[in-house]
Design an enzyme around this catalytic site. Structure first.
Site, PDB file in Angstrom:
ATOM      1  N   GLY A  12     -24.980  27.905 -58.058  1.00 11.65           N
ATOM      2  CA  GLY A  12     -25.199  29.279 -58.545  1.00 11.65           C
ATOM      3  C   GLY A  12     -24.174  30.233 -57.958  1.00 11.65           C
ATOM      4  O   GLY A  12     -23.779  30.085 -56.810  1.00 11.65           O
ATOM      5  N   ARG A  73     -22.351  23.103 -62.526  1.00  9.85           N
ATOM      6  CA  ARG A  73     -23.038  21.986 -61.877  1.00  9.85           C
ATOM      7  C   ARG A  73     -22.429  20.719 -62.463  1.00  9.85           C
ATOM      8  O   ARG A  73     -22.045  20.699 -63.625  1.00  9.85           O
ATOM      9  CB  ARG A  73     -24.544  22.095 -62.121  1.00  9.85           C
ATOM     10  CG  ARG A  73     -25.080  23.378 -61.451  1.00  9.85           C
ATOM     11  CD  ARG A  73     -26.573  23.376 -61.236  1.00  9.85           C
ATOM     12  NE  ARG A  73     -26.923  24.297 -60.158  1.00  9.85           N
ATOM     13  CZ  ARG A  73     -27.226  25.596 -60.330  1.00  9.85           C
ATOM     14  NH1 ARG A  73     -27.230  26.134 -61.531  1.00  9.85           N
ATOM     15  NH2 ARG A  73     -27.541  26.354 -59.295  1.00  9.85           N
ATOM     16  N   ASP A 104     -26.732  24.228 -50.729  1.00  3.12           N
ATOM     17  CA  ASP A 104     -26.865  22.920 -50.064  1.00  3.12           C
ATOM     18  C   ASP A 104     -26.573  21.744 -50.987  1.00  3.12           C
ATOM     19  O   ASP A 104     -26.114  20.703 -50.530  1.00  3.12           O
ATOM     20  CB  ASP A 104     -28.189  22.775 -49.308  1.00  3.12           C
ATOM     21  CG  ASP A 104     -29.382  23.124 -50.142  1.00  3.12           C
ATOM     22  OD1 ASP A 104     -29.215  23.300 -51.360  1.00  3.12           O
ATOM     23  OD2 ASP A 104     -30.491  23.208 -49.581  1.00  3.12           O
ATOM     24  N   THR A 127     -24.715  31.802 -51.512  1.00  4.95           N
ATOM     25  CA  THR A 127     -25.928  31.855 -52.329  1.00  4.95           C
ATOM     26  C   THR A 127     -26.703  33.128 -51.996  1.00  4.95           C
ATOM     27  O   THR A 127     -26.765  33.512 -50.824  1.00  4.95           O
ATOM     28  CB  THR A 127     -26.849  30.625 -52.110  1.00  4.95           C
ATOM     29  OG1 THR A 127     -28.150  30.932 -52.606  1.00  4.95           O
ATOM     30  CG2 THR A 127     -26.993  30.247 -50.653  1.00  4.95           C
ATOM     31  N   ASP A 129     -29.778  33.412 -52.010  1.00  2.00           N
ATOM     32  CA  ASP A 129     -31.139  33.085 -51.568  1.00  2.00           C
ATOM     33  C   ASP A 129     -31.316  33.030 -50.046  1.00  2.00           C
ATOM     34  O   ASP A 129     -32.446  32.991 -49.564  1.00  2.00           O
ATOM     35  CB  ASP A 129     -31.576  31.735 -52.160  1.00  2.00           C
ATOM     36  CG  ASP A 129     -31.431  31.721 -53.671  1.00  2.00           C
ATOM     37  OD1 ASP A 129     -31.680  32.774 -54.287  1.00  2.00           O
ATOM     38  OD2 ASP A 129     -31.066  30.674 -54.236  1.00  2.00           O
ATOM     39  N   ASP A 131     -31.038  30.579 -48.224  1.00  2.00           N
ATOM     40  CA  ASP A 131     -31.899  29.417 -47.971  1.00  2.00           C
ATOM     41  C   ASP A 131     -31.136  28.255 -47.342  1.00  2.00           C
ATOM     42  O   ASP A 131     -31.526  27.101 -47.480  1.00  2.00           O
ATOM     43  CB  ASP A 131     -32.576  28.973 -49.286  1.00  2.00           C
ATOM     44  CG  ASP A 131     -31.573  28.596 -50.362  1.00  2.00           C
ATOM     45  OD1 ASP A 131     -30.362  28.846 -50.183  1.00  2.00           O
ATOM     46  OD2 ASP A 131     -31.994  28.060 -51.395  1.00  2.00           O
ATOM     47  N   ARG A 173     -35.070  31.373 -55.166  1.00  2.00           N
ATOM     48  CA  ARG A 173     -35.356  29.953 -55.382  1.00  2.00           C
ATOM     49  C   ARG A 173     -36.638  29.569 -54.638  1.00  2.00           C
ATOM     50  O   ARG A 173     -37.652  30.184 -54.858  1.00  2.00           O
ATOM     51  CB  ARG A 173     -34.151  29.098 -54.998  1.00  2.00           C
ATOM     52  CG  ARG A 173     -33.976  28.015 -56.019  1.00  2.00           C
ATOM     53  CD  ARG A 173     -32.645  27.401 -56.150  1.00  2.00           C
ATOM     54  NE  ARG A 173     -32.042  26.950 -54.921  1.00  2.00           N
ATOM     55  CZ  ARG A 173     -31.214  25.937 -54.856  1.00  2.00           C
ATOM     56  NH1 ARG A 173     -30.941  25.247 -55.931  1.00  2.00           N
ATOM     57  NH2 ARG A 173     -30.646  25.608 -53.729  1.00  2.00           N
TER      58      ARG A 173
HETATM   59  P1  ADP Z   1     -26.229  24.701 -54.910  1.00  2.00           P
HETATM   60  O1  ADP Z   1     -24.928  24.258 -54.341  1.00  2.00           O
HETATM   61  O2  ADP Z   1     -26.244  26.164 -55.207  1.00  2.00           O
HETATM   62  O3  ADP Z   1     -27.402  24.203 -54.085  1.00  2.00           O
HETATM   63  P2  ADP Z   1     -26.782  22.611 -56.869  1.00  2.00           P
HETATM   64  O4  ADP Z   1     -27.933  22.050 -56.114  1.00  2.00           O
HETATM   65  O5  ADP Z   1     -26.919  22.751 -58.349  1.00  2.00           O
HETATM   66  O6  ADP Z   1     -26.358  24.058 -56.358  1.00  2.00           O
HETATM   67  O7  ADP Z   1     -25.509  21.694 -56.555  1.00  2.00           O
HETATM   68  C1  ADP Z   1     -24.235  22.003 -57.083  1.00  2.00           C
HETATM   69  C2  ADP Z   1     -23.474  20.728 -57.346  1.00  2.00           C
HETATM   70  O8  ADP Z   1     -23.322  19.998 -56.125  1.00  2.00           O
HETATM   71  C3  ADP Z   1     -24.162  19.734 -58.275  1.00  2.00           C
HETATM   72  O9  ADP Z   1     -23.963  20.024 -59.625  1.00  2.00           O
HETATM   73  C4  ADP Z   1     -23.460  18.438 -57.898  1.00  2.00           C
HETATM   74  O10 ADP Z   1     -22.174  18.379 -58.473  1.00  2.00           O
HETATM   75  C5  ADP Z   1     -23.309  18.597 -56.403  1.00  2.00           C
HETATM   76  N1  ADP Z   1     -24.440  17.927 -55.731  1.00  2.00           N
HETATM   77  C6  ADP Z   1     -25.713  18.371 -55.633  1.00  2.00           C
HETATM   78  N2  ADP Z   1     -26.503  17.484 -54.976  1.00  2.00           N
HETATM   79  C7  ADP Z   1     -25.691  16.447 -54.658  1.00  2.00           C
HETATM   80  C8  ADP Z   1     -25.898  15.200 -53.966  1.00  2.00           C
HETATM   81  N3  ADP Z   1     -27.079  14.835 -53.480  1.00  2.00           N
HETATM   82  N4  ADP Z   1     -24.818  14.381 -53.826  1.00  2.00           N
HETATM   83  C9  ADP Z   1     -23.604  14.733 -54.311  1.00  2.00           C
HETATM   84  N5  ADP Z   1     -23.351  15.880 -54.973  1.00  2.00           N
HETATM   85  C10 ADP Z   1     -24.367  16.729 -55.141  1.00  2.00           C
END
Ligand code: ADP
Length: 321
Positions: A12, A73, A104, A127, A129, A131, A173
């Protein structure tokens, strides 16, 4: 070939991401690196959506919300073969390291790229949030809170004119950080967050008692993570007999020009990320602790717990009646 530092924004978006991109770019150029801006997060790395950033390419962005690098994503990134492919791209670009600005989820991707792909990665917490466990502060948090507060102040005007109760759902979130701080700053009669249990009858009683003591309008702040704003609004209306309306603030909180705090934090963190890469560090997340810039191992960062500010929550409830 001159060594490069890559930078991408992922997950995000958050106000202040541009200030971080600017700081990374300028700090890296100072150290004689080329800078590669990767568009649309890990997708851009896999698809080769890369642009060279010079000093002037990041002019005039420190004040802009969103991210000039776009964000996305990338579902494939949880699979090892795509992580290896992305690492190969980094090597083709002669990258010394990659700065990942995101949440994260993005850090999990960065950890894989370090561990499986052998690429030096540093994460910056971007982010709204707040968080992320290893840091007291995340880029975008302050701007989002101020935007939410500005909106609530406007809702409050009309709530006052009509003697209403306004339930306002704010983002965050699964976390209640925005809700808690905004509730305090808005003088809300109640704050409902995922971290704390709540009793709807007790909140309704508090409103009724305040109403009997000549309080005519009410703000109740609910964090989106509670996932029951409509139910809460309906119940409060029934229990208090006061006209109660719900406003869901939504994505307005993700935009706008970053505040001083976000621009400063993003700039300090971006600078620190380049320092880390140039010193040979990898698999680190940058954070803020006691107002000082720190860095933590990504795996450790992901495993940490961040206690909710129960004292702020208590005080917030104590002084509104
Ligand atoms: P944020 O970084 O804001 O938490 P997301 O959880 O959507 O957002 O994660 C962003 C991107 O990071 C995902 O689309 C993916 O490409 C990568 N990602 C998320 N989780 C994993 C994971 N467990 N292992 C590898 N890449 C990940």
């Amino acid at each position: 070939m001159q060594k490069a530092i890559g930078v991408l924004t992922s997950g995000g978006d958050a106000p202040g991401m541009n200030a971080a991109v600017r700081a990374v770019t300028r700090a890296a150029i100072r150290k004689d690196y080329r800078v590669i801006g990767i568009q649309r997060g890990y997708n851009g790395l896999l698809n080769g959506e890369c642009i060279e950033l010079n000093c002037r390419d990041v002019s005039d962005i420190i004040q802009r919300g969103g991210t000039i690098l776009y964000t996305a994503r990338c579902k494939e990134f949880i699979q090892e073969e795509y992580v290896k492919k992305a690492a190969e791209k980094c090597r083709e670009l002669n990258m010394e390291g990659l700065v990942v600005i995101g949440g994260d989820g993005s850090f999990r991707g960065a950890a894989d790229l370090s561990r499986i792909g052998g690429i030096r990665c540093v994460g910056l917490p971007g982010t709204i949030d707040n968080d992320i466990q290893c840091t007291e502060y995340t880029i975008g948090y302050d701007t989002a809170m101020n935007t939410a507060l500005e909106m609530i102040d406007k809702i409050r005007d009309t709530s006052q004119s009509h003697d209403r109760c306004s339930v306002v759902e704010v983002m965050g979130r699964h976390a209640g950080w925005i809700a808690l701080n905004v509730a305090m700053a808005a003088g809300a009669i109640a704050c409902i967050t995922p971290e704390m249990p709540y009793d709807i009858n007790a909140i309704a009683d508090k409103i009724i008692k305040a109403h009997e003591a000549q309080k005519e309008h009410f703000i109740v702040v609910v964090a989106e993570g509670v996932e029951n704003s409509e139910g809460i609004t309906k119940q409060l209306k029934e229990l208090t007999g006061i006209e109660t309306r719900l406003t869901v603030l939504g994505h307005v909180q993700r935009g706008g020009s970053p505040t001083v705090r976000d621009r400063v934090a993003a700039s300090q963190m971006g600078y620190h990320a380049v320092e880390l890469i140039s010193r040979g560090a990898t698999n680190r997340v940058v954070g803020l602790k006691d107002n000082k810039i720190i860095d933590v191992d990504i795996q450790e960062a992901l495993a940490m717990k961040k206690p909710f500010d129960t004292e702020l929550y208590r005080v917030c409830n104590e002084i509104t009646f």
